[in-house]
Design an enzyme around this catalytic site. Structure first.
Site, short mmCIF file in Angstrom:
data_model
loop_
_atom_site.label_atom_id
_atom_site.label_comp_id
_atom_site.label_asym_id
_atom_site.label_seq_id
_atom_site.Cartn_x
_atom_site.Cartn_y
_atom_site.Cartn_z
N SER A 83 -18.56 190.22 27.02
CA SER A 83 -19.72 190.61 27.83
C SER A 83 -19.53 191.89 28.62
O SER A 83 -20.51 192.43 29.16
CB SER A 83 -20.10 189.48 28.80
OG SER A 83 -20.67 188.41 28.09
N LYS B 216 -23.95 193.72 38.20
CA LYS B 216 -24.52 192.72 37.29
C LYS B 216 -25.13 191.59 38.11
O LYS B 216 -24.51 191.08 39.05
CB LYS B 216 -23.42 192.20 36.37
CG LYS B 216 -23.87 191.18 35.34
CD LYS B 216 -22.66 190.75 34.48
CE LYS B 216 -23.06 189.75 33.41
NZ LYS B 216 -21.90 189.35 32.59
N SER C 249 -23.26 189.91 27.95
CA SER C 249 -24.32 189.65 28.90
C SER C 249 -24.47 190.74 29.97
O SER C 249 -25.45 190.74 30.73
CB SER C 249 -24.08 188.30 29.61
OG SER C 249 -22.84 188.29 30.30
#
Length: 529
Positions: A229, A130, A205
């Site tokens: 997330s 990420k 996210s």
């Protein structure tokens, strides 16, 4: 619990207002290229349907080279990423060089396979990261235009630990702007698509991670979770993910940093297509804190106490849980009872109705020194002055804002916060915490929906903004939770369930995930529909 007449009126009014806002948004938002009818190609390389654990074993035994595995994943990313926009910056050349070094190391190793497994359990296995995690030499922006050009100079601790265990990063993946929304969309790197339906969201996210993993462009990845997330992207993309008990895996060198009391609620954890990879990843990522978890303890599922919570009790802020998600959770209950001989008790916790309010209140609490969290408008404006949310909204309408509507909306929401938290909401959280801790103990787990609906269409969460309460409340309670896929809906979209355990009982939910993968089939190739 049935809604009162007042609450029903609130629901009607809320939906009406959201409908008007949605029409307004469609009028002023820029149009996206049409993706309707396009699909991901099916997986054809057998190396792409093998767990990381098995890949590492094959590489150590010289049944396949690391270069072959890394090249297979590079080929897949190049095949699917034009449709997904999940990987926003790759390091393919460096990864292939590192894979060649792995193969040379294995050729020269004289201690045998066991020595390599002990020292380098993920040797030669590709990894996605990420983009909010620092990965040396890679972008470190979280989708903020003012951070364009920011490059990480170090590795975040869990990334460094995975690399030290032999994993090879292939690149970094897209996030929502500043990692505070359930759709991975920003004006720096664009919007990421769901591999099962390109017109739908992959979540956020950690949506870029979820998308590339679900699309078979990665086998293991790393995400962070302060409101869902990890779990929402895992749910929407049909993969496994684990939100660790807070304080076990380091959250240093992530952007944006936590402030206030947010470090009590944020967790870093593994995201994987195969359940068996979560536990070894977590052992590595926890580093010196691995002793806090009983990850080497064998779990007898027949000795666990199981509970199921079918919904939050009904609230004007969240949509009702869909029938297909309630039905699949009932099927899990039926299989647990039939296969394990256990009794799954259905429970209803009325405080869950205030899930969003609890999350919102606790995210805004000051730290022990009385310092409040950094305002979101300040983060949006860095390295300059804080943005003015109303001015940004006007600029967005004119097509001149550098920020997404989701980020502007969150900054506007912050403007409505009162200085003193609600005593009632604090009481509801404390009561819920006491009830849940007593319910779970050290041998209990409960099932809970990850979201009211399957993956929504792009931008629709803007008009159902509080549905993440199903994941967010677990963050505030400080509990470990594993998101597990449960097959596909009639529309071909992933179904799933959260498996929640008591604090530091991560090994229990990971064991249940292995059972659910075996029983319900785990990840499905989105191109094979």
């Amino acid at each position: 619990m049935a809604l009162s007449r007042l609450e029903k009126a609130q629901v009607w009014l809320f939906k009406a207002v959201m409908g008007v806002l949605f029409t307004f948004y469609r009028l002023f938002s820029p149009r996206r290229p049409a993706l309707s009818g396009k699909r991901l190609p099916p997986v054809n390389n057998p190396l792409l349907v093998v767990s990381a654990t098995q890949l590492a074993r094959k590489i150590r035994r010289k049944e396949v080279s690391s270069v072959e595995v890394v090249q297979a994943y590079i080929d897949r990313i190049q095949e699917v990423n034009p449709l997904l926009n999940a990987v926003i910056k790759d390091r393919f050349a460096a990864a292939l060089q590192e894979a060649a070094q792995v193969d040379k190391l294995i050729e020269e190793e004289t201690g045998g396979e066991e020595v390599l497994e002990d020292r380098l359990p993920l040797l030669g296995v590709p990894l996605s990261v990420k983009e909010s995690f620092a990965l040396q030499g890679m972008p470190y922006t979280t989708g903020v235009i003012s951070r364009r050009g920011v490059v990480a100079t170090v590795d975040a601790p869990p990334v460094a630990l995975l690399k030290r265990a032999g994993a090879i990063p292939l690149g970094v993946t897209n996030t929502s702007e500043l990692c505070m929304w359930c759709e991975s969309h920003n004006h720096l790197n664009g919007i990421t698509n769901n591999p099962y339906d390109l017109e739908r969201i992959p979540g956020g996210s950690s949506g870029g991670e979820g998308s590339i993993l679900g699309g078979a462009g990665a086998v293991i990845g790393i995400g962070s979770d302060i409101g869902g997330s990890i779990r929402m992207p895992c749910f929407f993309n049909g993969i496994f993910g684990h939100k660790t008990t807070p304080g076990v895996v380091s959250c240093e060198n992530q952007y944006p940093p936590t402030s206030g009391r947010q470090d009590e609620y944020v967790s870093t954890g593994p995201m994987c297509r195969y359940a068996e990879d979560m536990l070894p990843m977590l052992k590595i990522m926890a580093g010196p804190n691995a002793h806090m978890l009983s990850l080497n303890t064998k779990v007898d599922l027949k000795k666990l106490r199981f509970f199921t919570i079918p919904h939050d009790g009904g609230t004007p802020l969240t949509y009702p849980v869909s029938k297909e998600l309630m039905d699949i959770q009932k099927k899990v209950v039926e299989r647990l009872e039939a296969d394990l001989g256990v009794k799954v008790q259905e429970v209803h916790l009325p405080e869950l109705r205030y899930g969003f309010q609890i999350w919102d209140t606790y995210m805004g609490l000051p730290d022990k020194e009385g310092k409040p969290p950094l305002p979101f408008a300040t983060l949006m404006g860095e390295p300059g002055r804080p943005v003015w949310p109303l001015w940004e909204l006007l600029k967005w309408i004119m097509g001149k804002s550098e920020h997404t509507m989701a980020a502007i909306g969150l900054a506007l929401l912050e403007m409505t916060h009162v200085s003193r938290p609600s005593t009632f909401i604090i009481e509801q959280k404390e009561k819920l915490q006491k009830t849940v801790d007593e319910l779970l103990g050290t041998d209990g787990v409960f099932l809970y929906p990850p979201h009211p609906r399957v993956a929504p269409e792009h931008h629709h969460p803007l008009f159902r903004p509080f549905d993440f309460a199903y994941t967010g409340i677990i963050n505030i309670l400080g509990l470990p939770v594993t998101q597990c896929p449960l097959g596909l809906s009639e529309e071909g979209l992933p179904l799933g369930v959260q498996v929640v355990g008591g604090k530091l009982q991560d090994h229990l939910t990971l064991a249940v995930a292995l059972y659910l993968e075996k029983t319900f089939g785990g990840w499905r190739d989105p191109g094979a529909k």
